[in-house]
Design a protein around this motif. Structure first.
Motif, PDB file in Angstrom:
ATOM      1  N   LYS A 168       3.010   3.354  -4.203  1.00 30.18           N
ATOM      2  CA  LYS A 168       2.854   4.603  -4.942  1.00 30.18           C
ATOM      3  C   LYS A 168       3.904   5.640  -4.504  1.00 30.18           C
ATOM      4  O   LYS A 168       4.565   6.266  -5.334  1.00 30.18           O
ATOM      5  CB  LYS A 168       1.446   5.142  -4.684  1.00 30.18           C
ATOM      6  N   HIS A 169       4.057   5.803  -3.199  1.00 27.36           N
ATOM      7  CA  HIS A 169       5.037   6.765  -2.697  1.00 27.36           C
ATOM      8  C   HIS A 169       6.451   6.333  -3.066  1.00 27.36           C
ATOM      9  O   HIS A 169       7.300   7.163  -3.388  1.00 27.36           O
ATOM     10  CB  HIS A 169       4.929   6.900  -1.179  1.00 27.36           C
TER      11      HIS A 169
ATOM     12  N   ASN B  37       0.807  -1.232   0.000  1.00 31.03           N
ATOM     13  CA  ASN B  37       0.000   0.000   0.000  1.00 31.03           C
ATOM     14  C   ASN B  37       0.841   1.284   0.000  1.00 31.03           C
ATOM     15  O   ASN B  37       0.310   2.375  -0.080  1.00 31.03           O
ATOM     16  CB  ASN B  37      -1.016   0.004   1.149  1.00 31.03           C
ATOM     17  N   LYS B  38       2.160   1.137   0.080  1.00 31.58           N
ATOM     18  CA  LYS B  38       3.040   2.319  -0.003  1.00 31.58           C
ATOM     19  C   LYS B  38       3.800   2.365  -1.328  1.00 31.58           C
ATOM     20  O   LYS B  38       4.677   3.212  -1.530  1.00 31.58           O
ATOM     21  CB  LYS B  38       4.044   2.295   1.155  1.00 31.58           C
TER      22      LYS B  38
ATOM     23  N   LYS C 259       1.617   4.681 -14.239  1.00 29.91           N
ATOM     24  CA  LYS C 259       0.947   5.971 -14.000  1.00 29.91           C
ATOM     25  C   LYS C 259       1.920   7.137 -14.056  1.00 29.91           C
ATOM     26  O   LYS C 259       1.566   8.236 -14.444  1.00 29.91           O
ATOM     27  CB  LYS C 259       0.288   5.981 -12.604  1.00 29.91           C
ATOM     28  N   ASN C 260       3.149   6.889 -13.598  1.00 29.86           N
ATOM     29  CA  ASN C 260       4.175   7.947 -13.574  1.00 29.86           C
ATOM     30  C   ASN C 260       4.976   8.023 -14.868  1.00 29.86           C
ATOM     31  O   ASN C 260       5.952   8.763 -14.916  1.00 29.86           O
ATOM     32  CB  ASN C 260       5.176   7.702 -12.437  1.00 29.86           C
TER      33      ASN C 260
ATOM     34  N   GLN D 213       1.944   1.524 -10.569  1.00 28.66           N
ATOM     35  CA  GLN D 213       2.295   2.896 -10.190  1.00 28.66           C
ATOM     36  C   GLN D 213       3.331   3.490 -11.134  1.00 28.66           C
ATOM     37  O   GLN D 213       3.287   4.677 -11.463  1.00 28.66           O
ATOM     38  CB  GLN D 213       2.802   2.937  -8.740  1.00 28.66           C
TER      39      GLN D 213
ATOM     40  N   GLU E  19       2.055  -4.126  -8.082  1.00 30.24           N
ATOM     41  CA  GLU E  19       1.604  -2.799  -7.668  1.00 30.24           C
ATOM     42  C   GLU E  19       2.628  -1.732  -8.082  1.00 30.24           C
ATOM     43  O   GLU E  19       2.249  -0.651  -8.542  1.00 30.24           O
ATOM     44  CB  GLU E  19       1.363  -2.784  -6.148  1.00 30.24           C
TER      45      GLU E  19
ATOM     46  N   ASN F 276       7.137   7.256  -6.564  1.00 28.53           N
ATOM     47  CA  ASN F 276       7.288   8.712  -6.719  1.00 28.53           C
ATOM     48  C   ASN F 276       8.682   9.203  -6.355  1.00 28.53           C
ATOM     49  O   ASN F 276       9.164  10.172  -6.922  1.00 28.53           O
ATOM     50  CB  ASN F 276       6.279   9.463  -5.837  1.00 28.53           C
TER      51      ASN F 276
END
Ligand SMILES: *Cc1c(COP(=O)(O)O)cnc(C)c1O
Length: 231
Positions: free
Chosen positions: A85-86, A82-83, A112-113, A109, A105, A89
């Motif tokens: 995404k960060h 669940n982390k 998306k980036n 992500q 996952e 980034n």
């Protein structure tokens, strides 16, 4: 700090020379958990080029404050799905991928980036119950599967061997990770379809990095030897 880091670089050069390696192929990842911004800045001014954070929340606080510095960010802690995404980034390289679910996952992500996320696969080479990482035996299948994810690229392997005061006792684990990497590289290369590079070996910490370098480490994760004992 400048002298301490120069001394560590000197030790890395000596360890590399002792086994005929190019010290330019070995990078220091400064392990910055619990270390203040001010001291991290000092380390950067003293020649540190890679920051290794262990906790997403800490990294989210430090990252914007240090974004003007020309450093690469690596994640070296345990990553919860669940982390992801960060993590995508902030980090150029994530050292600790240890499941297909997490890889999936990260792939979502990264897409998306518009990013190809570089990762290492963490292997629990000593099969310690207390440590994360996949088993050596499950590595080939898992890596094949992960290599099918288009927005990830597997750059190599990472391990944390058991702690011994005498680094010689960790040597067999470092050697085992290198041999696993070499086997994976040749078998997957010959399959011809997998997007892996497998050149990086993240292994070795403050008390055993020279041994790790002798066994092929390309990324040494060093905290205490740079910043002193953590409080
Ligand atoms: C903290 C940490 C290190 C650095 O450990 P030191 O013994 O302080 O050099 C290296 N790798 C990981 C994964 C860490 O969490």
């Amino acid at each position: 700090m400048k002298e301490i880091i120069a001394e560590i670089k000197n030790r890395i050069s000596k360890a590399a020379a002792s086994c005929g390696r190019n010290p330019g192929n070995i990078r220091i990842v400064a392990a910055t958990k619990t270390i203040s911004l001010e001291r991290i800045r000092k380390a950067i001014e003293s020649g540190i080029e890679v920051i290794g954070e262990s906790h997403i929340q800490d990294a989210r606080e430090k990252y914007p404050m240090l974004s003007s510095n020309d450093v690469s960010w690596h994640f070296i802690g345990h990553l919860q799905t669940n982390k992801a995404k960060h993590a995508v980034n902030m980090f150029d390289l994530i050292h600790t991928v240890d499941s297909y679910k997490l890889a999936e996952e990260l792939d979502i992500q990264a897409k998306k980036n518009n990013k190809t996320q570089q990762i290492l696969i963490q292997v629990n080479i000593a099969k310690e119950k207390s440590k994360s990482g996949i088993t050596e035996e499950s590595a080939p299948d898992l890596i094949k599967k992960i290599s099918g994810l288009k927005n990830l690229i597997i750059k190599g392997l990472m391990t944390i061997p058991p702690y011994y005061d005498d680094p010689e006792r960790a040597r067999p684990y470092f050697a085992a990770l290198r041999m696993l990497r070499d086997r994976l590289k040749s078998s997957l290369d010959s399959d011809g379809v997998y997007k892996i590079e497998m050149d990086e070996l993240s292994m070795g910490m403050s008390h055993d990095f020279e041994t790790a370098i002798e066994e092929g480490a390309t990324l040494v994760r060093i905290g205490t030897a740079i910043f002193g004992e953590r409080k």
